[in-house]
Design a protein around this motif. Structure first.
Motif, PDB file in Angstrom:
ATOM      1  N   VAL A 150       0.840  -1.205   0.000  1.00 23.45           N
ATOM      2  CA  VAL A 150       0.000   0.000   0.000  1.00 23.45           C
ATOM      3  C   VAL A 150       0.873   1.252   0.000  1.00 23.45           C
ATOM      4  O   VAL A 150       0.624   2.206  -0.753  1.00 23.45           O
ATOM      5  CB  VAL A 150      -0.941   0.013   1.227  1.00 23.45           C
ATOM      6  N   ILE A 151       1.919   1.262   0.845  1.00 20.63           N
ATOM      7  CA  ILE A 151       2.830   2.413   0.895  1.00 20.63           C
ATOM      8  C   ILE A 151       3.492   2.622  -0.459  1.00 20.63           C
ATOM      9  O   ILE A 151       3.495   3.728  -1.021  1.00 20.63           O
ATOM     10  CB  ILE A 151       3.905   2.201   1.985  1.00 20.63           C
ATOM     11  N   ASP A 152       4.059   1.561  -1.002  1.00 18.81           N
ATOM     12  CA  ASP A 152       4.833   1.635  -2.237  1.00 18.81           C
ATOM     13  C   ASP A 152       3.977   2.102  -3.408  1.00 18.81           C
ATOM     14  O   ASP A 152       4.368   3.008  -4.162  1.00 18.81           O
ATOM     15  CB  ASP A 152       5.433   0.257  -2.524  1.00 18.81           C
ATOM     16  N   THR A 153       2.798   1.517  -3.563  1.00 18.90           N
ATOM     17  CA  THR A 153       1.938   1.888  -4.690  1.00 18.90           C
ATOM     18  C   THR A 153       1.384   3.306  -4.521  1.00 18.90           C
ATOM     19  O   THR A 153       1.211   4.027  -5.505  1.00 18.90           O
ATOM     20  CB  THR A 153       0.773   0.893  -4.853  1.00 18.90           C
ATOM     21  N   SER A 154       1.143   3.705  -3.272  1.00 16.79           N
ATOM     22  CA  SER A 154       0.618   5.053  -3.026  1.00 16.79           C
ATOM     23  C   SER A 154       1.657   6.128  -3.318  1.00 16.79           C
ATOM     24  O   SER A 154       1.322   7.192  -3.852  1.00 16.79           O
ATOM     25  CB  SER A 154       0.127   5.183  -1.584  1.00 16.79           C
ATOM     26  N   VAL A 155       2.917   5.870  -2.980  1.00 11.92           N
ATOM     27  CA  VAL A 155       3.983   6.828  -3.290  1.00 11.92           C
ATOM     28  C   VAL A 155       4.124   6.949  -4.807  1.00 11.92           C
ATOM     29  O   VAL A 155       4.258   8.053  -5.348  1.00 11.92           O
ATOM     30  CB  VAL A 155       5.318   6.405  -2.645  1.00 11.92           C
ATOM     31  N   SER A 156       4.076   5.825  -5.507  1.00 11.87           N
ATOM     32  CA  SER A 156       4.169   5.846  -6.972  1.00 11.87           C
ATOM     33  C   SER A 156       2.996   6.610  -7.583  1.00 11.87           C
ATOM     34  O   SER A 156       3.170   7.404  -8.519  1.00 11.87           O
ATOM     35  CB  SER A 156       4.200   4.419  -7.524  1.00 11.87           C
ATOM     36  N   ALA A 157       1.807   6.396  -7.039  1.00 11.81           N
ATOM     37  CA  ALA A 157       0.618   7.092  -7.554  1.00 11.81           C
ATOM     38  C   ALA A 157       0.720   8.592  -7.308  1.00 11.81           C
ATOM     39  O   ALA A 157       0.344   9.402  -8.173  1.00 11.81           O
ATOM     40  CB  ALA A 157      -0.641   6.528  -6.895  1.00 11.81           C
ATOM     41  N   ALA A 158       1.237   8.973  -6.133  1.00 12.91           N
ATOM     42  CA  ALA A 158       1.399  10.398  -5.822  1.00 12.91           C
ATOM     43  C   ALA A 158       2.385  11.032  -6.797  1.00 12.91           C
ATOM     44  O   ALA A 158       2.183  12.163  -7.262  1.00 12.91           O
ATOM     45  CB  ALA A 158       1.878  10.563  -4.383  1.00 12.91           C
ATOM     46  N   PRO A 267       2.920   3.047   8.649  1.00 13.51           N
ATOM     47  CA  PRO A 267       1.889   2.734   7.655  1.00 13.51           C
ATOM     48  C   PRO A 267       1.230   3.940   7.009  1.00 13.51           C
ATOM     49  O   PRO A 267       0.657   3.816   5.915  1.00 13.51           O
ATOM     50  CB  PRO A 267       0.871   1.898   8.452  1.00 13.51           C
ATOM     51  N   ARG A 268       1.301   5.125   7.634  1.00 16.59           N
ATOM     52  CA  ARG A 268       0.655   6.289   7.033  1.00 16.59           C
ATOM     53  C   ARG A 268       1.559   7.041   6.049  1.00 16.59           C
ATOM     54  O   ARG A 268       1.235   8.138   5.606  1.00 16.59           O
ATOM     55  CB  ARG A 268       0.144   7.229   8.129  1.00 16.59           C
ATOM     56  N   MET A 269       2.694   6.430   5.684  1.00 20.30           N
ATOM     57  CA  MET A 269       3.555   7.036   4.661  1.00 20.30           C
ATOM     58  C   MET A 269       2.837   7.171   3.321  1.00 20.30           C
ATOM     59  O   MET A 269       3.188   8.018   2.500  1.00 20.30           O
ATOM     60  CB  MET A 269       4.840   6.225   4.506  1.00 20.30           C
TER      61      MET A 269
END
Length: 289
Positions: A150-158, A267-269
């Motif tokens: 979740v962290i990894d994909t969210s950073v990429s999406a951002a 987890p909130r990264m």
């Protein structure tokens, strides 16, 4: 029959025994996964809860405030110098804390098991999540692997959400007054790098260096981000009036709740990356002027 039961008990007990090597390179032995846990580092508190094991927490440091239900737990002081007597009274199976805590030796001398974990980079966060999953006996795909994905994909999406103009920004991130900055090698710095922007504080200065304010003047960032948990009015340092970001008011001041999100390696990264991306798009994107 008695011998058979003894053998069965030994096999069962050994099946639940576990070892964990913490960030001090100290191996801690447990007869079973700990059920009474005290967490003295907010990022570790949040990680335990993100693995759906909040019910095991019996105490926390004063800054652990997420998720909301942990605020009902006894607050045991600061993470570096907590109330030893209060910790002992809670009879924890383990105390989770930072490697920099000054009470590790004291707690161990009182027979309390300690696991010291202190994530400072993305790789550290992934490793700490894995170790917590082992300690809590949460399957990898339900715990550490899921959270990191979740962290990894969210950073990429951002990162993908940013305009080309925003990705050209030169950024200074102040973690706290001092000024203490987030360098390139910190988890915050690594997130900024993945967002495609340039951090003006190089990795050579360490993860969270205390800077001479003149350094920032010379670096002249396009955007300044400030973790302002104290909610004091934003005050610049001598000479900062000439900095481009200050002159053009390109400053993101994260308040208490947002600051907790962006400065905690846990987890909130995923949410932190979105907050930083929103700041960059607002102050450095095509519509900033």
């Amino acid at each position: 029959m008695a011998a058979l039961w003894t053998c069965f008990w030994l096999i069962t007990s050994q099946a639940h025994a576990l070892q964990l090597t913490d960030d001090r390179n100290v191996t801690v032995n447990f007869s079973q996964s700990p059920q009474r846990i005290i967490s003295l580092l907010p990022s570790l508190t949040e990680s335990v809860c993100a693995m759906a094991q909040c019910h095991r927490l019996v105490g926390r440091d004063r800054y652990s405030n997420h998720p909301a239900l942990v605020r009902q737990l006894p607050a045991l002081g600061g993470g570096l110098d907590p109330n030893i007597e209060a910790i002992v009274a809670l009879k924890p199976d383990v105390v989770l804390l930072a490697t920099s805590s000054r009470v590790i030796t004291r707690l161990e001398s009182l027979g309390i098991k300690v696991v010291a974990l202190e994530p400072k980079s993305h790789a550290d966060v992934r490793r700490v999540l894995h170790k917590l999953g082992l300690l809590l006996e949460v399957p990898e795909e339900q715990g550490a692997a899921r959270l990191w994905r979740v962290i990894d994909t969210s950073v990429s999406a951002a990162a993908q959400s940013l305009s080309p103009q925003a990705r050209k920004a030169r950024v200074y991130f102040e973690v706290s007054r001092g000024p203490y900055a987030a360098g390139e090698s910190s988890f915050i710095g690594e997130t900024l790098t993945r967002l495609g922007v340039h951090n003006v504080v190089p990795a050579s200065l360490g993860p969270f260096p205390k800077l001479n304010p003149e350094f920032v003047v010379r670096a002249n960032p396009d955007v300044i981000m400030v973790g302002n948990r104290s909610m004091q009015a934003m005050a610049t340092y001598p000479g900062w009036g000439g900095i481009k970001a200050v002159r053009e008011q390109r400053i993101c001041v994260f308040g208490v709740d947002e600051s907790d999100v962006v400065v905690r390696p846990g987890p909130r990264m995923a949410e932190a990356a979105r907050l930083m991306a929103n700041c960059l798009e607002k102050y450095a994107g095509g519509g900033a002027r």
